[in-house]
Design an enzyme around this catalytic site. Structure first.
Site, PDB file in Angstrom:
ATOM      1  N   GLY A  12       0.818  -1.205   0.000  1.00  0.00           N
ATOM      2  CA  GLY A  12       0.000   0.000   0.000  1.00  0.00           C
ATOM      3  C   GLY A  12       0.851   1.254   0.000  1.00  0.00           C
ATOM      4  N   ASP A  13       0.177   2.408  -0.105  1.00  0.00           N
ATOM      5  CA  ASP A  13       0.835   3.719  -0.048  1.00  0.00           C
ATOM      6  C   ASP A  13       1.832   3.910  -1.191  1.00  0.00           C
ATOM      7  OD1 ASP A  13      -0.485   4.227   2.465  1.00  0.00           O
ATOM      8  OD2 ASP A  13       1.003   2.930   3.401  1.00  0.00           O
ATOM      9  N   GLU A  14       1.540   3.347  -2.362  1.00  0.00           N
ATOM     10  CA  GLU A  14       2.507   3.380  -3.459  1.00  0.00           C
ATOM     11  C   GLU A  14       2.376   4.613  -4.343  1.00  0.00           C
ATOM     12  OE1 GLU A  14       1.104  -0.987  -2.918  1.00  0.00           O
ATOM     13  OE2 GLU A  14       0.145   0.948  -3.295  1.00  0.00           O
ATOM     14  N   GLY A  15       1.177   5.234  -4.379  1.00  0.00           N
ATOM     15  CA  GLY A  15       0.940   6.351  -5.283  1.00  0.00           C
ATOM     16  C   GLY A  15      -0.178   6.067  -6.278  1.00  0.00           C
ATOM     17  N   LYS A  16      -1.131   5.226  -5.877  1.00  0.00           N
ATOM     18  CA  LYS A  16      -2.226   4.861  -6.777  1.00  0.00           C
ATOM     19  C   LYS A  16      -3.105   6.059  -7.119  1.00  0.00           C
ATOM     20  CE  LYS A  16      -3.452   1.663  -3.832  1.00  0.00           C
ATOM     21  NZ  LYS A  16      -2.260   1.630  -2.961  1.00  0.00           N
ATOM     22  N   GLY A  17      -3.312   6.939  -6.148  1.00  0.00           N
ATOM     23  CA  GLY A  17      -4.128   8.117  -6.414  1.00  0.00           C
ATOM     24  C   GLY A  17      -3.475   9.041  -7.414  1.00  0.00           C
ATOM     25  N   LEU A  18      -2.174   9.237  -7.271  1.00  0.00           N
ATOM     26  CA  LEU A  18      -1.414  10.087  -8.185  1.00  0.00           C
ATOM     27  C   LEU A  18      -1.561   9.607  -9.625  1.00  0.00           C
ATOM     28  CD1 LEU A  18       2.205  11.327  -7.716  1.00  0.00           C
ATOM     29  CD2 LEU A  18       1.687   9.874  -9.657  1.00  0.00           C
ATOM     30  N   GLY A  42      -6.280   6.273   1.463  1.00  0.00           N
ATOM     31  CA  GLY A  42      -5.818   7.648   1.647  1.00  0.00           C
ATOM     32  C   GLY A  42      -4.956   8.041   0.470  1.00  0.00           C
ATOM     33  N   HIS A  43      -5.577   8.442  -0.638  1.00  0.00           N
ATOM     34  CA  HIS A  43      -4.871   8.676  -1.894  1.00  0.00           C
ATOM     35  C   HIS A  43      -4.710  10.176  -2.143  1.00  0.00           C
ATOM     36  CE1 HIS A  43      -6.206   4.449  -3.463  1.00  0.00           C
ATOM     37  NE2 HIS A  43      -5.424   4.402  -2.399  1.00  0.00           N
ATOM     38  N   GLN A 208      -5.616  -1.044  -1.214  1.00  0.00           N
ATOM     39  CA  GLN A 208      -4.301  -1.434  -0.706  1.00  0.00           C
ATOM     40  C   GLN A 208      -3.542  -2.259  -1.760  1.00  0.00           C
ATOM     41  OE1 GLN A 208      -7.231  -1.720   1.128  1.00  0.00           O
ATOM     42  NE2 GLN A 208      -6.684   0.268   1.940  1.00  0.00           N
TER      43      GLN A 208
END
Length: 371
Positions: A12-18, A42-43, A208
């Site tokens: 998780g927290d890789e930058g999927k939203g970006l 949390g993107h 995630q």
């Protein structure tokens, strides 16, 4: 119509939203589809001076893309209303479609989760909601439109939780009422069919990463959802999605659970704008060198990803590893000459032909690399 899947390759927290935002910027009429997880996402997206962390809306919202929460996702009425208010205050008018079958998180689920979270949960009730649904104490989005049904189901859910049921429902019920009457939130059954013609792109935004998948991850430190392509395939029947695997230039893990080679020293810089910080439910935000063997393992566990020879890799946060261009492979540290060498060696080992990279400051710049 294009089908594009944005999937985290790690914990998780890789930058999927970006990258979801990036794909929406380059699409004519996109729809962002959340296909796993729920309100615990949390993107972070930055666009035109607006910085927003998306949890209850898709990460293409700043580009004007509607969002659709598929039936595999939980929803939190309080979270939706709170985030909607924030977006409207920022001058953003979102549109959110929610499947009628989406499980609804109640204050009872959240109370249980926050008092019983031994495995690093976010504390927002996603896993508890799914567990309750599996015990047939169901509450879905469609139920919110029928007051007697909603009231009756809440009473039954209260009995289900018993000693964790000392909560106040006033805010929750008010938010349910706001949502069912909101012009920015609409119920649908299956993929939405908008007026004015079809969507040009279906962009599937993962929650995630693969290494937190309930089947692929390291139980019990997993999420209660399928973070790979399983749910996507049931939504895009007859279509093979383009796959974009997202990883930071290093490993991260927010909270408890195994993280490979965490004992190795590193100089990975901390992002002063990091969305993921220590909190009382998940704990510390941890970092270590990128583990290429673990990335390869995650990719091989998902059959569609493993078989797709055209999948793309997205490496984010490259500015955090300046003068730190190295990764681990089968327990050995591999040193690289510079950023280009770092990206090239990763792509060659994983047999990736197309790599996108980014830095993580507010002026996000995506570079397309053909290898």
């Amino acid at each position: 119509m294009q089908h594009k899947a944005v999937i985290g390759a790690g914990f998780g927290d890789e930058g999927k939203g970006l990258f979801t935002d990036y794909l929406c910027r380059n699409a004519e009429r996109p729809l962002v589809i959340r296909f796993s997880g729920g309100q615990q996402a949390g993107h972070t997206v930055v666009h035109n001076g607006i910085r927003h962390v998306f949890s209850n809306f898709g990460s293409g919202t700043l580009q004007g893309a509607p969002s659709y929460f598929a039936r595999f996702c939980t929803i939190d009425p309080v979270g939706i209303v709170n985030e909607l208010d924030v977006l409207l205050e920022k001058g953003v008018e979102p549109l959110l479609y929610i499947d009628a079958e989406c499980p609804v998180t109640t204050p009872y689920d959240i109370r249980y989760n926050q008092q019983h979270h031994p495995h690093g949960s976010c504390g927002v009730g996603v896993g508890a909601t799914i567990n309750r649904e599996e015990h047939f104490y169901s509450l879905t989005f469609a139920d919110l439109f029928y007051p007697w049904v909603l009231e009756t189901r809440l009473e039954l859910i209260k009995e289900f939780y018993k000693e964790y049921a000392d909560v106040v429902l006033e805010d929750f019920l008010q938010c349910c009422s706001v949502i069912t009457g909101s012009p920015w939130v609409r119920m649908c059954r299956g993929l939405p069919q908008p007026q004015g013609g079809p969507f040009s792109d279906y962009i599937y935004e993962g929650s995630q990463g693969l290494l937190l998948d309930q089947h692929y991850g390291f139980f019990p430190y997993v999420t209660r959802s399928d973070t790979g392509t399983k749910n996507i395939l049931s939504l895009c029947i007859g279509h093979a999605p383009e796959i974009y695997l997202i990883t930071r230039a290093y490993q991260t893990r927010h909270g408890l659970g195994p993280l490979s080679y965490e004992n190795l020293p590193h100089n990975i810089k901390k992002n002063p704008l990091e969305t993921n910080v220590r909190n009382r439910f998940q704990g510390d935000f941890r970092r270590s060198l990128l583990d290429l063997s673990l990335l390869e393992y995650a990719m091989q566990r998902d059959r569609l990803i493993a078989a797709d020879s055209d999948k793309c890799l997205v490496i984010t946060c490259l500015d955090h590893v300046r003068d730190e261009y190295r990764f681990t492979l089968q327990g050995e540290v591999v040193y690289c000459d510079d950023e280009d060498d770092f990206v090239k060696k990763i792509a060659e080992h994983l047999r990736i032909r197309m790599v996108y990279t980014s830095v993580s400051d507010d002026s996000v710049h995506i570079i397309r690399r053909l290898l």
